[in-house]
Design a protein around this motif. Structure first.
Motif, PDB file in Angstrom:
ATOM      1  N   VAL A  89       0.865  -1.173   0.000  1.00  0.00           N
ATOM      2  CA  VAL A  89       0.000   0.000   0.000  1.00  0.00           C
ATOM      3  C   VAL A  89       0.905   1.227   0.000  1.00  0.00           C
ATOM      4  N   LEU A  90       0.641   2.129  -0.900  1.00  0.00           N
ATOM      5  CA  LEU A  90       1.455   3.329  -1.062  1.00  0.00           C
ATOM      6  C   LEU A  90       1.197   4.309   0.079  1.00  0.00           C
ATOM      7  N   ASP A  91       2.261   4.665   0.805  1.00  0.00           N
ATOM      8  CA  ASP A  91       2.158   5.666   1.861  1.00  0.00           C
ATOM      9  C   ASP A  91       2.650   7.026   1.386  1.00  0.00           C
ATOM     10  N   ARG A  92       3.758   7.024   0.656  1.00  0.00           N
ATOM     11  CA  ARG A  92       4.341   8.285   0.192  1.00  0.00           C
ATOM     12  C   ARG A  92       4.926   8.082  -1.191  1.00  0.00           C
ATOM     13  N   PHE A  93       4.629   9.001  -2.073  1.00  0.00           N
ATOM     14  CA  PHE A  93       5.251   9.052  -3.399  1.00  0.00           C
ATOM     15  C   PHE A  93       5.577  10.516  -3.639  1.00  0.00           C
ATOM     16  N   ALA A  94       6.855  10.833  -3.709  1.00  0.00           N
ATOM     17  CA  ALA A  94       7.268  12.226  -3.889  1.00  0.00           C
ATOM     18  C   ALA A  94       8.375  12.295  -4.924  1.00  0.00           C
ATOM     19  N   ILE A  95       8.395  13.391  -5.662  1.00  0.00           N
ATOM     20  CA  ILE A  95       9.454  13.654  -6.641  1.00  0.00           C
ATOM     21  C   ILE A  95      10.051  15.008  -6.315  1.00  0.00           C
ATOM     22  N   ASP A  96      11.370  15.038  -6.219  1.00  0.00           N
ATOM     23  CA  ASP A  96      12.089  16.282  -5.953  1.00  0.00           C
ATOM     24  C   ASP A  96      12.466  16.888  -7.304  1.00  0.00           C
ATOM     25  N   PHE A  97      11.684  17.885  -7.746  1.00  0.00           N
ATOM     26  CA  PHE A  97      11.921  18.478  -9.061  1.00  0.00           C
ATOM     27  C   PHE A  97      13.137  19.391  -9.087  1.00  0.00           C
ATOM     28  N   SER A  98      13.730  19.675  -7.939  1.00  0.00           N
ATOM     29  CA  SER A  98      14.990  20.420  -7.961  1.00  0.00           C
ATOM     30  C   SER A  98      16.146  19.509  -8.368  1.00  0.00           C
ATOM     31  N   LEU A  99      15.968  18.189  -8.247  1.00  0.00           N
ATOM     32  CA  LEU A  99      16.982  17.222  -8.672  1.00  0.00           C
ATOM     33  C   LEU A  99      16.661  16.591 -10.026  1.00  0.00           C
ATOM     34  N   CYS A 100      15.386  16.511 -10.361  1.00  0.00           N
ATOM     35  CA  CYS A 100      14.942  15.812 -11.577  1.00  0.00           C
ATOM     36  C   CYS A 100      15.545  16.444 -12.825  1.00  0.00           C
ATOM     37  N   MET A 101      16.024  15.596 -13.734  1.00  0.00           N
ATOM     38  CA  MET A 101      16.566  16.115 -14.989  1.00  0.00           C
ATOM     39  C   MET A 101      15.618  15.856 -16.165  1.00  0.00           C
ATOM     40  N   TYR A 102      14.387  15.426 -15.876  1.00  0.00           N
ATOM     41  CA  TYR A 102      13.330  15.274 -16.880  1.00  0.00           C
ATOM     42  C   TYR A 102      13.737  14.325 -18.007  1.00  0.00           C
ATOM     43  N   CYS A 103      14.409  13.242 -17.644  1.00  0.00           N
ATOM     44  CA  CYS A 103      14.844  12.276 -18.652  1.00  0.00           C
ATOM     45  C   CYS A 103      13.715  11.352 -19.079  1.00  0.00           C
ATOM     46  N   GLY A 104      12.731  11.117 -18.214  1.00  0.00           N
ATOM     47  CA  GLY A 104      11.594  10.277 -18.548  1.00  0.00           C
ATOM     48  C   GLY A 104      11.821   8.795 -18.340  1.00  0.00           C
ATOM     49  N   ILE A 105      12.935   8.408 -17.746  1.00  0.00           N
ATOM     50  CA  ILE A 105      13.200   6.986 -17.525  1.00  0.00           C
ATOM     51  C   ILE A 105      12.150   6.393 -16.600  1.00  0.00           C
ATOM     52  N   CYS A 106      11.752   7.132 -15.569  1.00  0.00           N
ATOM     53  CA  CYS A 106      10.755   6.622 -14.624  1.00  0.00           C
ATOM     54  C   CYS A 106       9.437   6.311 -15.334  1.00  0.00           C
ATOM     55  N   ILE A 107       9.070   7.131 -16.278  1.00  0.00           N
ATOM     56  CA  ILE A 107       7.812   6.931 -17.000  1.00  0.00           C
ATOM     57  C   ILE A 107       7.920   5.726 -17.930  1.00  0.00           C
ATOM     58  N   GLU A 108       9.074   5.560 -18.556  1.00  0.00           N
ATOM     59  CA  GLU A 108       9.261   4.448 -19.482  1.00  0.00           C
ATOM     60  C   GLU A 108       9.315   3.100 -18.776  1.00  0.00           C
ATOM     61  N   VAL A 109       9.917   3.031 -17.588  1.00  0.00           N
ATOM     62  CA  VAL A 109      10.073   1.738 -16.917  1.00  0.00           C
ATOM     63  C   VAL A 109       8.849   1.334 -16.114  1.00  0.00           C
ATOM     64  N   CYS A 110       7.895   2.230 -15.891  1.00  0.00           N
ATOM     65  CA  CYS A 110       6.711   1.898 -15.097  1.00  0.00           C
ATOM     66  C   CYS A 110       5.861   0.865 -15.848  1.00  0.00           C
ATOM     67  N   PRO A 111       5.776  -0.367 -15.325  1.00  0.00           N
ATOM     68  CA  PRO A 111       5.042  -1.414 -16.056  1.00  0.00           C
ATOM     69  C   PRO A 111       3.527  -1.290 -15.945  1.00  0.00           C
ATOM     70  N   PHE A 112       3.037  -0.419 -15.058  1.00  0.00           N
ATOM     71  CA  PHE A 112       1.603  -0.347 -14.815  1.00  0.00           C
ATOM     72  C   PHE A 112       1.001   0.994 -15.227  1.00  0.00           C
ATOM     73  N   ASP A 113       1.732   1.793 -15.985  1.00  0.00           N
ATOM     74  CA  ASP A 113       1.254   3.095 -16.452  1.00  0.00           C
ATOM     75  C   ASP A 113       0.724   3.951 -15.308  1.00  0.00           C
ATOM     76  N   ALA A 114       1.569   4.170 -14.312  1.00  0.00           N
ATOM     77  CA  ALA A 114       1.193   5.021 -13.185  1.00  0.00           C
ATOM     78  C   ALA A 114       1.784   6.419 -13.319  1.00  0.00           C
ATOM     79  N   LEU A 115       2.783   6.604 -14.173  1.00  0.00           N
ATOM     80  CA  LEU A 115       3.429   7.901 -14.341  1.00  0.00           C
ATOM     81  C   LEU A 115       3.237   8.391 -15.765  1.00  0.00           C
ATOM     82  N   PHE A 116       2.971   9.703 -15.908  1.00  0.00           N
ATOM     83  CA  PHE A 116       2.734  10.298 -17.216  1.00  0.00           C
ATOM     84  C   PHE A 116       3.358  11.686 -17.271  1.00  0.00           C
ATOM     85  N   TRP A 117       3.704  12.128 -18.478  1.00  0.00           N
ATOM     86  CA  TRP A 117       4.155  13.507 -18.680  1.00  0.00           C
ATOM     87  C   TRP A 117       2.944  14.406 -18.762  1.00  0.00           C
ATOM     88  N   SER A 118       2.994  15.495 -18.053  1.00  0.00           N
ATOM     89  CA  SER A 118       1.970  16.530 -18.141  1.00  0.00           C
ATOM     90  C   SER A 118       2.618  17.758 -18.773  1.00  0.00           C
TER      91      SER A 118
END
Length: 184
Positions: A89-118
């Protein structure tokens, strides 16, 4: 032949006058929002219902800017006599956009389509510590994700859909045959 004195000044003024009379391409940003391409990488949206806490996105992130916390819950058996199952059960999901380089690897590897580009790009903060966005904020951006492009009308039907349609047609034919036998 020697250039006339002041000819450089005259050329510069001519360039300036030509430039002043042309229409400029600058848009005043806050007043006129830019038209973004359909695949713009703005911010990452989270579709929380699809997240199974597999941690693939956090493991594959080269910047380690995704933070996930979860706990296990016991699910009662689906049928009597079955065994209990456990699920994350998911308790916390956070992304630190001050560190993120917007490569999109997280979106590509997600097997359940939980992450998307907005295409949302207006998420600036006055303090860098506020750029760590929790799942509530990421869920809000999910509603700004554009719909996927329509399939090519001349393309073949995907194999999965064709197989599902074939099975549904067989079941419908079997039910129709049963109902006709029952009527007779």
């Amino acid at each position: 032949m020697a250039p006339l004195p002041g000819s450089g000044l005259a050329k510069g003024l001519a360039v300036t006058l030509r430039t002043m009379t042309r229409k400029h391409g600058t848009e005043q940003y806050p007043d006129a929002l830019p038209e973004l391409p359909p695949r713009t990488r703005g911010v990452i949206g989270l579709f929380e219902e699809n997240c199974t806490v597999c941690m693939l996105c956090a493991r594959e992130c080269p910047d380690w800017c995704i933070y996930i916390d979860s706990h296990k819950e016991t699910v009662p058996p689906a049928a009597p006599g079955g065994r209990e199952r456990s699920r994350n059960v998911l308790d916390r999901f956070a992304i630190d956009f001050s560190l993120c380089m917007y490569c999109g690897i997280c979106i590509e590897v997600c097997p359940f389509d939980a992450l998307f580009w907005s295409p949302e790009f207006e998420y600036a903060e006055t303090d860098i510590r506020d750029l760590t966005h929790e799942r509530d904020k990421l869920r809000e951006w999910m509603w700004t994700v554009p719909a996927p492009p329509a399939l090519d009308p001349g393309a073949e039907e995907p194999k999965e859909i064709a197989a599902a349609r074939k099975t549904a047609d067989k079941l419908a034919a079997a039910r129709k045959a049963e109902s006709e036998e029952g009527d007779a």
